[in-house]
Design a protein around this motif. Structure first.
Motif: not given
Ligand SMILES: [Zn+2]
Length: 603
Positions: A392, A396, A420, A423
Protein backbone atom coordinates in the motif's frame (compact mmCIF):
# COMPACT_ATOMS: atom_id res chain seq x y z
CA UNK A 1 3.74 -10.72 19.76
CA UNK A 2 6.39 -10.59 22.40
CA UNK A 3 5.83 -7.45 24.39
CA UNK A 4 8.45 -8.12 27.03
CA UNK A 5 11.19 -7.97 24.44
CA UNK A 6 12.61 -4.48 24.49
CA UNK A 7 12.81 -2.50 21.29
CA UNK A 8 16.20 -1.79 19.77
CA UNK A 9 17.63 1.68 20.02
CA UNK A 10 17.67 3.68 16.81
CA UNK A 11 21.43 3.44 16.64
CA UNK A 12 21.29 -0.36 16.81
CA UNK A 13 19.08 -0.79 13.74
CA UNK A 14 21.14 -2.08 10.77
CA UNK A 15 21.64 0.63 8.18
CA UNK A 16 20.05 -1.38 5.35
CA UNK A 17 16.71 -1.23 7.19
CA UNK A 18 16.82 2.52 7.71
CA UNK A 19 15.74 5.22 5.32
CA UNK A 20 18.32 7.67 4.02
CA UNK A 21 17.11 11.10 5.02
CA UNK A 22 20.60 12.32 4.08
CA UNK A 23 19.23 12.22 0.54
CA UNK A 24 17.15 15.28 1.50
CA UNK A 25 19.83 17.12 3.49
CA UNK A 26 23.32 15.66 3.91
CA UNK A 27 23.50 17.40 7.28
CA UNK A 28 21.43 19.54 9.62
CA UNK A 29 23.44 22.59 8.62
CA UNK A 30 22.17 22.18 5.06
CA UNK A 31 18.71 22.21 6.55
CA UNK A 32 19.56 25.50 8.30
CA UNK A 33 20.53 27.04 4.98
CA UNK A 34 17.12 26.23 3.54
CA UNK A 35 15.41 27.66 6.60
CA UNK A 36 17.18 30.95 5.90
CA UNK A 37 16.30 30.69 2.24
CA UNK A 38 12.62 30.15 3.06
CA UNK A 39 12.61 33.18 5.35
CA UNK A 40 14.11 35.34 2.62
CA UNK A 41 11.64 34.12 0.04
CA UNK A 42 8.73 34.75 2.41
CA UNK A 43 9.99 38.30 3.03
CA UNK A 44 10.38 38.89 -0.68
CA UNK A 45 6.87 37.67 -1.31
CA UNK A 46 5.44 39.75 1.50
CA UNK A 47 6.93 42.75 -0.29
CA UNK A 48 4.80 42.06 -3.35
CA UNK A 49 1.57 42.43 -1.42
CA UNK A 50 -0.90 44.72 -3.16
CA UNK A 51 1.00 44.52 -6.45
CA UNK A 52 -0.25 41.37 -8.13
CA UNK A 53 -3.01 43.21 -9.95
CA UNK A 54 -0.58 45.71 -11.46
CA UNK A 55 0.74 43.65 -14.33
CA UNK A 56 1.24 40.17 -15.69
CA UNK A 57 4.92 40.40 -14.87
CA UNK A 58 4.26 41.18 -11.23
CA UNK A 59 1.87 38.27 -11.05
CA UNK A 60 4.37 35.94 -12.69
CA UNK A 61 7.13 37.02 -10.32
CA UNK A 62 4.92 36.28 -7.32
CA UNK A 63 3.85 32.86 -8.60
CA UNK A 64 7.43 31.85 -9.29
CA UNK A 65 8.52 32.96 -5.87
CA UNK A 66 5.60 31.14 -4.33
CA UNK A 67 6.64 27.87 -6.00
CA UNK A 68 10.16 28.29 -4.75
CA UNK A 69 9.04 29.13 -1.25
CA UNK A 70 6.58 26.26 -0.96
CA UNK A 71 9.05 23.78 -2.34
CA UNK A 72 11.67 24.89 0.18
CA UNK A 73 9.16 24.88 3.03
CA UNK A 74 8.00 21.36 2.15
CA UNK A 75 11.52 20.11 2.20
CA UNK A 76 12.38 21.82 5.48
CA UNK A 77 9.25 20.53 7.13
CA UNK A 78 9.41 16.99 5.77
CA UNK A 79 13.03 16.54 6.84
CA UNK A 80 12.48 17.78 10.40
CA UNK A 81 9.34 15.72 10.89
CA UNK A 82 10.78 12.53 9.48
CA UNK A 83 13.92 12.91 11.57
CA UNK A 84 11.70 13.34 14.61
CA UNK A 85 9.66 10.28 13.62
CA UNK A 86 12.84 8.19 13.81
CA UNK A 87 12.91 8.81 17.55
CA UNK A 88 10.40 11.10 19.18
CA UNK A 89 12.55 11.38 22.28
CA UNK A 90 15.30 13.09 20.29
CA UNK A 91 15.16 16.70 21.49
CA UNK A 92 17.26 18.02 18.59
CA UNK A 93 14.65 17.00 16.07
CA UNK A 94 11.77 18.02 18.30
CA UNK A 95 13.35 21.45 18.13
CA UNK A 96 13.78 21.38 14.37
CA UNK A 97 10.17 20.25 13.96
CA UNK A 98 8.91 23.09 16.14
CA UNK A 99 10.94 25.57 14.14
CA UNK A 100 9.73 24.15 10.83
CA UNK A 101 6.15 24.36 12.06
CA UNK A 102 6.34 27.99 13.08
CA UNK A 103 8.25 28.85 9.92
CA UNK A 104 5.42 27.33 7.88
CA UNK A 105 2.76 29.20 9.84
CA UNK A 106 4.60 32.48 9.29
CA UNK A 107 5.25 31.85 5.64
CA UNK A 108 1.67 30.83 4.89
CA UNK A 109 0.53 33.95 6.68
CA UNK A 110 2.86 36.05 4.56
CA UNK A 111 1.47 34.68 1.31
CA UNK A 112 -2.20 34.50 2.27
CA UNK A 113 -2.88 37.63 0.21
CA UNK A 114 -2.00 35.94 -3.10
CA UNK A 115 -5.25 34.10 -3.73
CA UNK A 116 -7.58 37.03 -2.86
CA UNK A 117 -5.52 39.37 -5.03
CA UNK A 118 -5.70 37.00 -7.99
CA UNK A 119 -9.45 36.74 -7.54
CA UNK A 120 -9.70 40.52 -7.80
CA UNK A 121 -8.03 40.66 -11.21
CA UNK A 122 -10.75 41.04 -13.87
CA UNK A 123 -11.06 37.88 -15.97
CA UNK A 124 -10.39 39.66 -19.31
CA UNK A 125 -7.28 41.27 -17.91
CA UNK A 126 -5.98 37.97 -16.59
CA UNK A 127 -6.60 36.27 -19.93
CA UNK A 128 -4.72 39.03 -21.72
CA UNK A 129 -1.73 38.65 -19.41
CA UNK A 130 -1.63 34.89 -19.84
CA UNK A 131 -1.45 35.27 -23.61
CA UNK A 132 1.05 38.12 -23.53
CA UNK A 133 3.49 37.43 -20.70
CA UNK A 134 5.71 34.51 -21.51
CA UNK A 135 5.90 32.08 -18.62
CA UNK A 136 2.48 32.89 -17.26
CA UNK A 137 0.81 30.20 -19.37
CA UNK A 138 2.58 27.65 -17.17
CA UNK A 139 0.28 28.78 -14.34
CA UNK A 140 -2.88 28.46 -16.41
CA UNK A 141 -4.24 25.45 -14.51
CA UNK A 142 -3.33 26.94 -11.15
CA UNK A 143 -4.99 30.25 -12.06
CA UNK A 144 -8.07 28.51 -13.43
CA UNK A 145 -8.29 26.54 -10.24
CA UNK A 146 -8.24 29.75 -8.20
CA UNK A 147 -10.66 31.65 -10.42
CA UNK A 148 -13.06 28.72 -10.47
CA UNK A 149 -14.02 29.88 -6.97
CA UNK A 150 -14.80 33.41 -8.10
CA UNK A 151 -18.59 32.98 -8.15
CA UNK A 152 -18.33 31.70 -4.58
CA UNK A 153 -16.06 34.41 -3.26
CA UNK A 154 -17.58 37.37 -1.44
CA UNK A 155 -16.51 40.98 -1.06
CA UNK A 156 -13.30 41.49 0.89
CA UNK A 157 -15.24 42.81 3.92
CA UNK A 158 -17.47 39.75 3.91
CA UNK A 159 -14.51 37.45 3.43
CA UNK A 160 -12.76 39.09 6.38
CA UNK A 161 -15.85 38.53 8.46
CA UNK A 162 -15.97 34.86 7.51
CA UNK A 163 -12.28 34.46 8.19
CA UNK A 164 -12.78 35.87 11.68
CA UNK A 165 -15.58 33.35 12.19
CA UNK A 166 -13.50 30.35 11.27
CA UNK A 167 -12.40 29.51 14.80
CA UNK A 168 -16.01 29.60 15.98
CA UNK A 169 -17.04 27.47 13.04
CA UNK A 170 -14.61 24.76 14.03
CA UNK A 171 -15.90 24.75 17.61
CA UNK A 172 -18.27 21.75 17.24
CA UNK A 173 -15.42 19.55 16.08
CA UNK A 174 -13.18 20.81 18.86
CA UNK A 175 -15.81 20.33 21.54
CA UNK A 176 -16.62 16.85 20.25
CA UNK A 177 -12.93 15.96 20.22
CA UNK A 178 -12.49 17.14 23.80
CA UNK A 179 -15.55 15.27 24.98
CA UNK A 180 -14.79 11.98 23.25
CA UNK A 181 -11.00 11.96 23.62
CA UNK A 182 -10.41 13.63 26.95
CA UNK A 183 -13.47 13.82 29.16
CA UNK A 184 -15.42 10.70 28.36
CA UNK A 185 -14.50 7.77 30.55
CA UNK A 186 -15.58 4.24 29.85
CA UNK A 187 -16.30 1.68 32.55
CA UNK A 188 -14.31 -1.38 33.54
CA UNK A 189 -15.16 -4.62 31.82
CA UNK A 190 -14.02 -8.18 32.35
CA UNK A 191 -11.68 -9.46 29.67
CA UNK A 192 -11.09 -12.99 28.35
CA UNK A 193 -8.88 -13.86 31.32
CA UNK A 194 -11.43 -12.73 33.87
CA UNK A 195 -9.46 -9.59 34.61
CA UNK A 196 -11.03 -6.19 35.10
CA UNK A 197 -9.81 -3.72 32.48
CA UNK A 198 -10.82 -0.21 31.69
CA UNK A 199 -12.52 0.11 28.33
CA UNK A 200 -10.85 2.62 26.02
CA UNK A 201 -11.54 3.46 22.41
CA UNK A 202 -8.36 1.69 21.37
CA UNK A 203 -9.19 -1.42 23.39
CA UNK A 204 -12.73 -1.43 22.04
CA UNK A 205 -11.39 -2.42 18.61
CA UNK A 206 -9.46 -5.30 20.18
CA UNK A 207 -12.45 -6.45 22.20
CA UNK A 208 -14.61 -6.45 19.07
CA UNK A 209 -12.21 -9.02 17.64
CA UNK A 210 -12.29 -11.17 20.75
CA UNK A 211 -13.28 -14.80 20.20
CA UNK A 212 -15.11 -14.64 23.50
CA UNK A 213 -18.58 -13.41 22.67
CA UNK A 214 -19.30 -12.36 26.24
CA UNK A 215 -16.33 -9.98 26.09
CA UNK A 216 -17.52 -8.51 22.79
CA UNK A 217 -21.01 -7.96 24.12
CA UNK A 218 -19.80 -6.46 27.36
CA UNK A 219 -17.50 -4.03 25.57
CA UNK A 220 -20.25 -3.16 23.08
CA UNK A 221 -22.83 -2.51 25.79
CA UNK A 222 -20.39 -0.50 27.89
CA UNK A 223 -19.24 1.66 25.00
CA UNK A 224 -22.71 2.59 23.82
CA UNK A 225 -24.04 3.03 27.32
CA UNK A 226 -21.36 5.67 27.83
CA UNK A 227 -22.04 7.39 24.53
CA UNK A 228 -25.73 7.21 25.40
CA UNK A 229 -25.16 9.36 28.46
CA UNK A 230 -23.92 12.16 26.20
CA UNK A 231 -26.30 11.62 23.33
CA UNK A 232 -27.94 15.04 23.52
CA UNK A 233 -24.62 16.84 23.86
CA UNK A 234 -23.12 15.00 20.90
CA UNK A 235 -26.26 15.51 18.83
CA UNK A 236 -25.96 19.24 19.56
CA UNK A 237 -22.31 19.30 18.49
CA UNK A 238 -22.94 17.28 15.33
CA UNK A 239 -25.98 19.28 14.27
CA UNK A 240 -24.05 22.50 14.92
CA UNK A 241 -21.34 21.24 12.59
CA UNK A 242 -23.98 20.43 9.98
CA UNK A 243 -25.55 23.88 10.42
CA UNK A 244 -22.08 25.34 9.88
CA UNK A 245 -21.67 23.44 6.61
CA UNK A 246 -25.08 24.63 5.44
CA UNK A 247 -24.38 28.21 6.51
CA UNK A 248 -21.10 28.38 4.59
CA UNK A 249 -22.59 26.78 1.51
CA UNK A 250 -25.48 29.26 1.46
CA UNK A 251 -23.32 32.25 2.22
CA UNK A 252 -20.98 31.35 -0.60
CA UNK A 253 -23.91 30.79 -2.97
CA UNK A 254 -23.60 27.06 -3.47
CA UNK A 255 -26.84 25.18 -4.12
CA UNK A 256 -26.18 22.80 -1.21
CA UNK A 257 -23.63 21.77 1.40
CA UNK A 258 -22.89 18.61 -0.56
CA UNK A 259 -22.36 20.59 -3.74
CA UNK A 260 -19.97 22.94 -1.94
CA UNK A 261 -17.90 20.09 -0.53
CA UNK A 262 -17.58 18.31 -3.89
CA UNK A 263 -16.86 21.57 -5.69
CA UNK A 264 -13.49 21.73 -3.94
CA UNK A 265 -12.40 18.64 -5.91
CA UNK A 266 -14.43 19.69 -8.96
CA UNK A 267 -16.43 16.51 -8.50
CA UNK A 268 -19.94 16.36 -9.88
CA UNK A 269 -22.88 15.53 -7.62
CA UNK A 270 -23.62 12.58 -9.87
CA UNK A 271 -20.48 10.83 -8.59
CA UNK A 272 -21.82 10.88 -5.05
CA UNK A 273 -25.36 9.89 -5.95
CA UNK A 274 -24.11 7.25 -8.31
CA UNK A 275 -21.99 5.67 -5.58
CA UNK A 276 -24.92 5.41 -3.20
CA UNK A 277 -27.32 4.13 -5.87
CA UNK A 278 -24.88 1.50 -7.16
CA UNK A 279 -24.11 0.26 -3.66
CA UNK A 280 -27.83 -0.04 -2.97
CA UNK A 281 -28.19 -2.07 -6.12
CA UNK A 282 -25.59 -4.47 -4.71
CA UNK A 283 -26.72 -4.64 -1.09
CA UNK A 284 -27.91 -8.23 -1.57
CA UNK A 285 -24.20 -9.14 -1.88
CA UNK A 286 -23.49 -7.54 1.47
CA UNK A 287 -26.45 -9.41 2.94
CA UNK A 288 -25.03 -12.68 1.63
CA UNK A 289 -21.73 -11.89 3.26
CA UNK A 290 -23.53 -11.24 6.53
CA UNK A 291 -25.35 -14.57 6.17
CA UNK A 292 -22.03 -16.30 5.58
CA UNK A 293 -20.58 -14.65 8.65
CA UNK A 294 -23.53 -15.88 10.71
CA UNK A 295 -23.05 -19.39 9.39
CA UNK A 296 -19.31 -19.45 10.03
CA UNK A 297 -19.67 -18.13 13.54
CA UNK A 298 -22.36 -20.71 14.17
CA UNK A 299 -24.64 -18.34 16.07
CA UNK A 300 -28.46 -18.34 16.20
CA UNK A 301 -28.53 -14.59 15.92
CA UNK A 302 -25.82 -12.42 14.44
CA UNK A 303 -25.46 -9.22 16.45
CA UNK A 304 -23.65 -6.00 15.66
CA UNK A 305 -20.92 -6.99 18.11
CA UNK A 306 -20.24 -10.06 15.95
CA UNK A 307 -19.22 -7.96 12.98
CA UNK A 308 -15.49 -7.70 13.59
CA UNK A 309 -14.50 -11.05 15.06
CA UNK A 310 -12.41 -13.03 12.56
CA UNK A 311 -14.56 -15.72 10.96
CA UNK A 312 -11.63 -17.67 9.66
CA UNK A 313 -9.20 -19.14 12.14
CA UNK A 314 -5.94 -17.31 12.01
CA UNK A 315 -3.51 -19.25 9.89
CA UNK A 316 0.16 -19.28 10.53
CA UNK A 317 1.48 -17.11 7.71
CA UNK A 318 4.71 -15.69 8.94
CA UNK A 319 6.12 -13.33 6.36
CA UNK A 320 9.55 -11.88 7.10
CA UNK A 321 10.31 -8.50 5.51
CA UNK A 322 12.63 -9.79 2.80
CA UNK A 323 10.03 -12.32 1.72
CA UNK A 324 7.36 -9.62 1.64
CA UNK A 325 9.59 -7.53 -0.64
CA UNK A 326 10.11 -10.41 -3.06
CA UNK A 327 6.42 -11.31 -3.06
CA UNK A 328 5.38 -7.71 -3.75
CA UNK A 329 7.87 -7.45 -6.60
CA UNK A 330 6.39 -10.52 -8.26
CA UNK A 331 2.79 -9.49 -7.52
CA UNK A 332 3.29 -6.09 -9.14
CA UNK A 333 4.87 -7.47 -12.30
CA UNK A 334 1.65 -6.85 -14.26
CA UNK A 335 2.44 -3.13 -13.89
CA UNK A 336 5.31 -3.56 -16.31
CA UNK A 337 9.04 -3.02 -16.39
CA UNK A 338 9.16 0.69 -15.77
CA UNK A 339 7.12 0.35 -12.58
CA UNK A 340 9.14 -2.67 -11.53
CA UNK A 341 12.42 -0.86 -11.97
CA UNK A 342 11.40 2.05 -9.75
CA UNK A 343 9.90 -0.34 -7.21
CA UNK A 344 13.16 -2.27 -6.96
CA UNK A 345 15.01 1.00 -6.54
CA UNK A 346 12.64 1.91 -3.71
CA UNK A 347 13.34 -1.35 -1.93
CA UNK A 348 17.10 -1.11 -2.26
CA UNK A 349 18.01 2.56 -2.09
CA UNK A 350 17.08 3.83 1.32
CA UNK A 351 13.46 4.78 0.79
CA UNK A 352 12.07 2.64 3.58
CA UNK A 353 12.46 2.71 7.33
CA UNK A 354 11.51 -0.87 8.03
CA UNK A 355 11.49 -1.86 11.68
CA UNK A 356 10.25 -0.49 14.94
CA UNK A 357 12.75 1.05 17.32
CA UNK A 358 12.61 2.87 20.63
CA UNK A 359 10.76 6.16 20.24
CA UNK A 360 9.83 5.67 16.60
CA UNK A 361 6.47 6.96 15.40
CA UNK A 362 3.94 4.14 15.10
CA UNK A 363 1.91 3.17 12.05
CA UNK A 364 2.93 3.56 8.43
CA UNK A 365 3.05 6.35 5.87
CA UNK A 366 4.60 7.50 2.63
CA UNK A 367 5.93 11.03 2.40
CA UNK A 368 8.71 13.10 0.96
CA UNK A 369 9.85 16.23 -0.81
CA UNK A 370 9.67 17.12 -4.48
CA UNK A 371 13.36 16.98 -5.30
CA UNK A 372 14.21 13.68 -3.66
CA UNK A 373 12.77 10.18 -3.87
CA UNK A 374 9.79 9.38 -1.64
CA UNK A 375 10.16 7.77 1.77
CA UNK A 376 8.13 5.12 3.55
CA UNK A 377 7.83 4.66 7.28
CA UNK A 378 6.93 1.17 8.43
CA UNK A 379 6.89 -0.68 11.73
CA UNK A 380 7.15 -4.02 10.03
CA UNK A 381 5.91 -7.16 11.80
CA UNK A 382 6.21 -10.52 10.05
CA UNK A 383 2.61 -11.04 8.94
CA UNK A 384 0.21 -10.79 5.99
CA UNK A 385 -1.26 -7.53 7.20
CA UNK A 386 2.11 -5.80 7.19
CA UNK A 387 2.95 -7.12 3.75
CA UNK A 388 -0.24 -5.46 2.50
CA UNK A 389 0.65 -2.25 4.30
CA UNK A 390 4.05 -2.28 2.63
CA UNK A 391 2.48 -2.79 -0.82
CA UNK A 392 0.00 0.00 0.00
CA UNK A 393 2.62 2.54 1.07
CA UNK A 394 4.83 1.69 -1.90
CA UNK A 395 1.81 2.48 -4.07
CA UNK A 396 1.73 5.99 -2.62
CA UNK A 397 5.50 6.28 -2.93
CA UNK A 398 5.57 5.30 -6.59
CA UNK A 399 2.68 7.63 -7.32
CA UNK A 400 4.72 10.48 -5.83
CA UNK A 401 7.84 9.37 -7.66
CA UNK A 402 6.11 9.37 -11.03
CA UNK A 403 4.27 12.64 -10.49
CA UNK A 404 7.39 14.35 -9.18
CA UNK A 405 9.39 13.23 -12.19
CA UNK A 406 6.79 14.05 -14.80
CA UNK A 407 5.36 17.29 -13.41
CA UNK A 408 6.82 20.66 -12.53
CA UNK A 409 6.57 21.43 -8.81
CA UNK A 410 3.41 23.50 -9.39
CA UNK A 411 1.44 20.40 -10.43
CA UNK A 412 3.27 17.52 -8.78
CA UNK A 413 1.10 17.10 -5.72
CA UNK A 414 -1.87 14.82 -6.37
CA UNK A 415 -5.25 15.30 -4.71
CA UNK A 416 -6.67 13.15 -1.95
CA UNK A 417 -9.47 12.04 -4.27
CA UNK A 418 -6.97 10.04 -6.34
CA UNK A 419 -4.35 9.32 -3.66
CA UNK A 420 -5.81 6.05 -2.39
CA UNK A 421 -6.15 4.62 -5.88
CA UNK A 422 -2.43 3.98 -6.34
CA UNK A 423 -2.09 2.37 -2.91
CA UNK A 424 -5.20 0.22 -3.08
CA UNK A 425 -4.41 -0.94 -6.59
CA UNK A 426 -1.18 -2.47 -5.30
CA UNK A 427 -3.12 -4.28 -2.61
CA UNK A 428 -5.53 -5.62 -5.21
CA UNK A 429 -2.67 -6.96 -7.35
CA UNK A 430 -0.98 -8.46 -4.32
CA UNK A 431 -4.20 -10.20 -3.34
CA UNK A 432 -4.65 -11.47 -6.87
CA UNK A 433 -1.14 -12.90 -6.86
CA UNK A 434 -1.54 -14.54 -3.47
CA UNK A 435 -4.79 -16.17 -4.51
CA UNK A 436 -3.18 -17.41 -7.72
CA UNK A 437 -0.38 -19.04 -5.79
CA UNK A 438 -2.04 -20.20 -2.57
CA UNK A 439 -3.61 -23.65 -2.66
CA UNK A 440 -3.88 -24.39 1.04
CA UNK A 441 -7.56 -24.14 1.88
CA UNK A 442 -7.18 -22.50 5.27
CA UNK A 443 -4.79 -19.90 3.87
CA UNK A 444 -7.11 -19.19 0.95
CA UNK A 445 -10.04 -18.68 3.26
CA UNK A 446 -7.97 -16.37 5.41
CA UNK A 447 -6.90 -14.28 2.41
CA UNK A 448 -10.33 -14.11 0.86
CA UNK A 449 -11.86 -13.08 4.12
CA UNK A 450 -9.22 -10.43 4.56
CA UNK A 451 -10.24 -8.94 1.22
CA UNK A 452 -13.98 -9.29 1.79
CA UNK A 453 -13.56 -7.42 5.04
CA UNK A 454 -11.74 -4.63 3.21
CA UNK A 455 -14.66 -4.32 0.83
CA UNK A 456 -17.11 -4.29 3.67
CA UNK A 457 -15.19 -1.68 5.67
CA UNK A 458 -14.12 0.54 2.78
CA UNK A 459 -16.88 0.31 0.22
CA UNK A 460 -20.10 -0.63 2.01
CA UNK A 461 -19.50 0.96 5.40
CA UNK A 462 -18.07 4.23 4.07
CA UNK A 463 -20.94 4.54 1.60
CA UNK A 464 -23.37 4.07 4.46
CA UNK A 465 -21.59 6.92 6.25
CA UNK A 466 -21.74 9.01 3.08
CA UNK A 467 -25.46 8.39 2.79
CA UNK A 468 -26.00 9.35 6.42
CA UNK A 469 -24.17 12.63 5.86
CA UNK A 470 -26.24 13.36 2.79
CA UNK A 471 -29.57 12.73 4.53
CA UNK A 472 -28.62 14.74 7.59
CA UNK A 473 -27.48 17.76 5.60
CA UNK A 474 -30.58 17.65 3.42
CA UNK A 475 -32.81 17.58 6.48
CA UNK A 476 -31.03 20.60 7.87
CA UNK A 477 -31.36 22.37 4.53
CA UNK A 478 -35.09 21.64 4.54
CA UNK A 479 -35.41 23.05 8.02
CA UNK A 480 -36.24 19.76 9.72
CA UNK A 481 -35.07 19.53 13.31
CA UNK A 482 -32.15 17.22 14.01
CA UNK A 483 -32.07 15.66 17.45
CA UNK A 484 -30.40 12.65 19.03
CA UNK A 485 -33.58 10.70 18.31
CA UNK A 486 -33.91 11.71 14.68
CA UNK A 487 -30.20 11.08 14.02
CA UNK A 488 -30.53 7.63 15.56
CA UNK A 489 -33.62 6.88 13.54
CA UNK A 490 -31.86 7.75 10.29
CA UNK A 491 -28.86 5.71 11.32
CA UNK A 492 -30.95 2.71 12.27
CA UNK A 493 -32.73 2.61 8.93
CA UNK A 494 -29.40 2.64 7.14
CA UNK A 495 -27.99 -0.12 9.33
CA UNK A 496 -31.01 -2.30 8.63
CA UNK A 497 -30.83 -1.67 4.88
CA UNK A 498 -27.08 -2.28 4.63
CA UNK A 499 -26.84 -5.38 6.80
CA UNK A 500 -29.99 -7.19 5.74
CA UNK A 501 -32.29 -9.76 7.30
CA UNK A 502 -29.59 -11.95 8.90
CA UNK A 503 -28.34 -9.19 11.17
CA UNK A 504 -29.92 -8.27 14.45
CA UNK A 505 -29.44 -4.52 14.46
CA UNK A 506 -29.06 -3.91 18.17
CA UNK A 507 -30.62 -0.70 19.36
CA UNK A 508 -27.32 0.45 20.88
CA UNK A 509 -25.75 0.85 17.47
CA UNK A 510 -28.40 3.41 16.48
CA UNK A 511 -26.03 5.72 18.31
CA UNK A 512 -22.98 4.88 16.24
CA UNK A 513 -23.14 8.29 14.57
CA UNK A 514 -22.09 9.69 17.94
CA UNK A 515 -18.70 8.05 17.77
CA UNK A 516 -17.62 8.75 14.19
CA UNK A 517 -15.23 11.72 14.18
CA UNK A 518 -15.20 11.77 10.36
CA UNK A 519 -18.70 13.27 10.38
CA UNK A 520 -17.06 16.52 11.41
CA UNK A 521 -15.13 16.49 8.17
CA UNK A 522 -18.16 16.67 5.95
CA UNK A 523 -18.50 14.59 2.80
CA UNK A 524 -15.02 13.18 3.01
CA UNK A 525 -15.46 9.43 3.54
CA UNK A 526 -17.10 8.73 0.20
CA UNK A 527 -13.62 9.12 -1.30
CA UNK A 528 -12.56 5.90 0.43
CA UNK A 529 -15.32 4.03 -1.38
CA UNK A 530 -14.78 5.64 -4.78
CA UNK A 531 -10.98 5.23 -4.49
CA UNK A 532 -11.24 1.57 -3.58
CA UNK A 533 -13.72 0.89 -6.38
CA UNK A 534 -11.58 2.74 -8.95
CA UNK A 535 -8.49 0.81 -7.86
CA UNK A 536 -10.22 -2.56 -8.02
CA UNK A 537 -11.60 -1.79 -11.44
CA UNK A 538 -8.21 -0.58 -12.74
CA UNK A 539 -6.41 -3.63 -11.36
CA UNK A 540 -8.86 -5.80 -13.27
CA UNK A 541 -8.22 -3.86 -16.48
CA UNK A 542 -4.47 -4.21 -16.00
CA UNK A 543 -4.71 -7.96 -15.46
CA UNK A 544 -7.08 -8.51 -18.36
CA UNK A 545 -5.88 -6.00 -20.94
CA UNK A 546 -2.17 -5.81 -20.21
CA UNK A 547 -0.02 -3.13 -21.80
CA UNK A 548 -2.68 -0.64 -22.98
CA UNK A 549 -4.16 -0.54 -19.48
CA UNK A 550 -0.68 -0.31 -17.94
CA UNK A 551 0.18 2.67 -20.15
CA UNK A 552 -3.01 4.44 -19.17
CA UNK A 553 -2.28 3.73 -15.52
CA UNK A 554 1.30 5.03 -15.68
CA UNK A 555 0.01 8.23 -17.26
CA UNK A 556 -2.37 8.52 -14.36
CA UNK A 557 0.53 8.13 -11.89
CA UNK A 558 2.44 10.82 -13.75
CA UNK A 559 -0.52 13.19 -13.73
CA UNK A 560 -0.01 14.81 -10.31
CA UNK A 561 -2.56 17.62 -10.15
CA UNK A 562 -2.12 18.61 -13.80
CA UNK A 563 -5.81 17.86 -14.34
CA UNK A 564 -8.90 17.35 -12.21
CA UNK A 565 -9.11 14.02 -10.35
CA UNK A 566 -12.12 12.81 -12.33
CA UNK A 567 -10.40 13.51 -15.65
CA UNK A 568 -7.20 11.79 -14.56
CA UNK A 569 -9.19 8.73 -13.56
CA UNK A 570 -11.26 8.79 -16.71
CA UNK A 571 -8.13 8.78 -18.85
CA UNK A 572 -6.85 5.85 -16.83
CA UNK A 573 -10.00 3.91 -17.68
CA UNK A 574 -12.53 4.57 -14.94
CA UNK A 575 -15.35 7.05 -15.31
CA UNK A 576 -16.60 7.73 -11.80
CA UNK A 577 -19.74 9.46 -13.04
CA UNK A 578 -20.99 6.06 -14.23
CA UNK A 579 -21.81 2.96 -12.18
CA UNK A 580 -19.28 0.83 -14.10
CA UNK A 581 -16.20 1.14 -11.88
CA UNK A 582 -18.22 0.43 -8.74
CA UNK A 583 -19.95 -2.49 -10.44
CA UNK A 584 -16.59 -3.86 -11.61
CA UNK A 585 -15.19 -3.56 -8.11
CA UNK A 586 -18.18 -5.34 -6.67
CA UNK A 587 -17.88 -8.07 -9.28
CA UNK A 588 -14.57 -8.95 -7.62
CA UNK A 589 -16.32 -8.94 -4.25
CA UNK A 590 -18.98 -11.27 -5.63
CA UNK A 591 -16.46 -13.66 -7.13
CA UNK A 592 -14.57 -13.94 -3.84
CA UNK A 593 -17.75 -14.24 -1.85
CA UNK A 594 -18.86 -17.13 -4.03
CA UNK A 595 -15.56 -18.92 -3.61
CA UNK A 596 -15.79 -18.41 0.12
CA UNK A 597 -19.33 -19.80 0.19
CA UNK A 598 -18.12 -22.85 -1.71
CA UNK A 599 -15.11 -23.39 0.53
CA UNK A 600 -17.37 -23.18 3.54
CA UNK A 601 -19.98 -25.57 2.20
CA UNK A 602 -17.31 -28.15 1.33
CA UNK A 603 -16.60 -28.14 5.05
ZN1 LIG B 1 -3.05 5.20 1.98
Amino acid sequence: MNKSKTLPKRSDVPVEYKWRLEDIYPSDSDWEKDVQKAKQLADQLAGLKGKLGQSGNDLLAALKLQDELLQTLDQVFVYARMRRDEDNANSTYQGLTDRATSLSTQAYGAISYIQPEILEIPTDELEKWISEVSGLAHYRILLDEITRFKPHTLSSEEEALLANMSELASAPNKIYGMLSNADMKFPMITDENGEEVELTKGRYTQFMESKDRRVRKEAFDALYETFGKFRNTIAASLTSAVKGDVFYARTRKYPSALYAALFADNVDLSVYDNLIATIHEHLPLMHRYIALRKKLLGVDELHMYDLYVPIVPEVDMKIPYDQAVETIKVALKPLGEEYGRVLAEGFSKGWIDVYENEGKTSGAYSWGAYTTHPFVLMNYQDNVNNMFTLAHEMGHALHSYHSNHAQPYTYADYKIFVAEVASTLNEALLMHHLLETTTDKAQRMYLINYYLEQFRGTVFRQTMFAEFEKIVHEKEEQGEPLTADSLSEIYRELNVAYHGPDMVVDKQVDLEWARIPHFYRNFYVYKYATGFSAATSLSKQILEEGQPAVDRYLNFLKGGSSDYPLNLLKNAGVDMTTPDPIREGLAVFKELLEEMEQLVSKG
